[in-house]
Motif scaffolding. Sequence first.
Motif, short mmCIF file in Angstrom:
data_model
loop_
_atom_site.label_atom_id
_atom_site.label_comp_id
_atom_site.label_asym_id
_atom_site.label_seq_id
_atom_site.Cartn_x
_atom_site.Cartn_y
_atom_site.Cartn_z
N ALA A 254 0.85 -1.35 -0.02
CA ALA A 254 0.00 0.20 -0.08
C ALA A 254 0.97 1.27 -0.16
N THR A 255 2.02 1.13 0.77
CA THR A 255 2.68 2.58 1.08
C THR A 255 3.45 2.70 -0.50
N GLY A 256 3.89 1.56 -0.92
CA GLY A 256 4.68 1.59 -2.45
C GLY A 256 3.72 2.20 -3.51
N SER A 257 2.38 1.84 -3.19
CA SER A 257 1.42 2.34 -4.32
C SER A 257 1.02 3.81 -4.10
N ILE A 258 0.95 4.33 -2.94
CA ILE A 258 0.61 5.57 -2.81
C ILE A 258 1.71 6.37 -3.13
N LEU A 259 3.37 6.06 -2.83
CA LEU A 259 4.25 6.74 -3.13
C LEU A 259 4.30 6.96 -4.82
N GLY A 260 4.00 5.60 -5.49
CA GLY A 260 3.98 5.69 -6.83
C GLY A 260 2.96 6.40 -7.37
N SER A 261 1.83 6.64 -7.03
CA SER A 261 0.71 7.52 -7.27
C SER A 261 1.02 8.93 -7.25
N GLY A 262 2.02 9.23 -6.44
CA GLY A 262 2.78 10.77 -6.24
C GLY A 262 3.90 10.96 -7.20
N VAL A 263 4.46 9.82 -7.53
CA VAL A 263 5.66 9.90 -8.75
C VAL A 263 4.97 10.14 -10.12
N GLY A 264 3.79 9.31 -10.26
CA GLY A 264 3.18 9.34 -11.82
C GLY A 264 2.26 10.37 -12.05
N LYS A 265 2.04 11.38 -11.00
CA LYS A 265 1.21 12.42 -11.28
C LYS A 265 1.96 13.49 -11.57
N PRO A 266 1.76 14.14 -12.87
CA PRO A 266 2.58 15.32 -13.21
C PRO A 266 2.60 16.44 -12.04
N GLY A 267 3.66 16.81 -11.72
CA GLY A 267 3.72 18.01 -10.88
C GLY A 267 3.24 17.82 -9.32
N ALA A 268 3.03 16.62 -9.05
CA ALA A 268 2.69 16.20 -7.64
C ALA A 268 3.92 16.23 -6.84
N GLN A 269 3.41 16.46 -5.62
CA GLN A 269 4.59 16.45 -4.39
C GLN A 269 4.54 15.50 -3.65
N VAL A 270 5.89 14.79 -3.63
CA VAL A 270 5.88 13.64 -2.64
C VAL A 270 6.97 14.10 -1.51
N ARG A 271 6.18 14.00 -0.38
CA ARG A 271 7.58 14.18 0.86
C ARG A 271 8.17 13.03 1.00
N TRP A 272 9.57 12.87 0.56
CA TRP A 272 10.36 12.04 0.68
C TRP A 272 10.86 11.80 2.20
N ARG A 273 10.71 12.98 2.72
CA ARG A 273 11.45 12.81 4.44
C ARG A 273 10.55 11.77 5.06
N VAL A 274 9.03 11.90 4.80
CA VAL A 274 8.02 11.05 5.48
C VAL A 274 8.44 9.64 4.97
N ALA A 275 8.43 9.50 3.78
CA ALA A 275 8.76 8.04 3.20
C ALA A 275 9.82 7.57 3.78
N GLY A 276 11.16 8.35 3.91
CA GLY A 276 12.38 8.05 4.52
C GLY A 276 12.05 7.31 5.88
#
Lengths: 402, 99
Positions: free
Chosen positions: A299-321
């Motif tokens: 689930a986490t991988g999917s949500i991260l992926g949906s952030g990467v796949g959307k043009p211009g979306a913001q992924v908080r990599w600190r939270v991911a880390g």
Amino acid sequence: MILVLVVVTALGFDFTNGFHDTANAMATSIATKALRPKVAVALSGILNLVGAFLSVEVALTVSNAVVKIQSSNGAPKPELLADGGSALLLIVLAGLVGGIVWNLLTWLLGLPSSSSHALFGGLIGATIAGLGWAGVNWNGDGSKLDGVVGKVILPALLSPVIAGVVAAAGTWLIYRITVGVAKRFTDNGFRWGQIGSASLVSLAHGTNDAQKTMGVITLALIAAGDWTDTKSIPFWVKAACALAIAAGTYLGGWRIIRTLGKGLVEIAPPQGLAAESASAAVILASSHLGFALSTTHVATGSILGSGVGKPGAQVRWRVAGRMIAAWLITLPAAAVVGAVMWWIGNLLGGGLAGSIAVFVILLAAATYMFLRSRRTPVDHNNVNDEWEDARPAEREPAAVAS
Amino acid sequence: MHNLGFALEGAWKVLAAGLILGAGLPALFALGIRTLAWGDGGSAEATAGAAPHAAGKILGWLLFAIVLLGVVLGITFIVASGLGKALSFEHVFPTIVDK
């Protein structure tokens, strides 16, 4: 008496498993307001209940993947059965306590760690303490994917990446296809798609995760001599586990829902649909192929992926880390707790006194963490509040990442 | 490291299935929404004032039906494996068989 403690603790674990994993299925639907928070957890709870009852297949050998306390047909190892099976019961009890304590701690911190890793970690730790290093099935026997490496570590590395790729591809396609379509059309449509796909994840979760506890309880029953059939599970065990996981899901781990739904990526309905579809597809495909994995990682991988796949979306990599760090230490940390619990129990004779001591420690730890959580409560009222980073200046634009 | 081999073997299958079902079905769903909007015409589309198309509505719902079929298949799969059965794609059409 020890058996009663083990059963109660196992159901407790199942309960934490439920509320820890509500987020996997429902975080996106709650974040996009496709479902009201209370409705979402209720739906997920019901589907988990249904899913748990559907898992008729015997899950008795669940512990075999990581520890050697059972023979291959599911019966406990005979050398552990002396003295009413108390040696095996203590290992299982200590392992479960390790799993629960870690689940509660990560919940307190709002981190979506894997419940299966916590359970396996606890069991591994208690087994190392009780039987030594050789008691752990590290690498399997080479004939199939097995052992700690094959069943736990490799899937944990691969599954979030796979889910992320699938979700990113799905998100990208969806945005490409619907470019220019009026927002009222896309948002409404994708909300329904999202609810459907999230429901599928809940159902799959019920069938996968409730089984593990059912297997552990039945193992304990066999060890104590109260059940002899290694081919089936007593009905009350199934019912109790199903209810425990459903109740846990309904209670909802709001802290984790918040992190997954709001903390990682700002999720729009199309992304939610892509993320949940990717999770459902990956979970189902891998259970079909006998590739064990953790719902949380997917689930986490999917949500991260949906952030990467959307043009211009913001992924908080600190939270991911932070999350990934939590994944890495889940297994060893739960193992340490499991081992310490076993030592304490063993120090007090390993019998009833030891088991009660371990159980009391669990209650104390659980109460403490519950009280700590009241200081900064997160519930269905504030689960969707704006996410504020400790240091917002360090947010990275997603463009760098994708 | 036999385990690594097994894991990678499983991983690419999961990736393939995931891409087809987990990204393909949502894409079809998106296509359905797109055609529905085209069928509706007017303000739904990017170009305002476009004429409504009856074919768009039919096509849109057809696409949703395909997606729904995929979801039903997924649920059947969960239920079937829970009851000790498996879903077989041997004859192209999915059939429920004993494991």
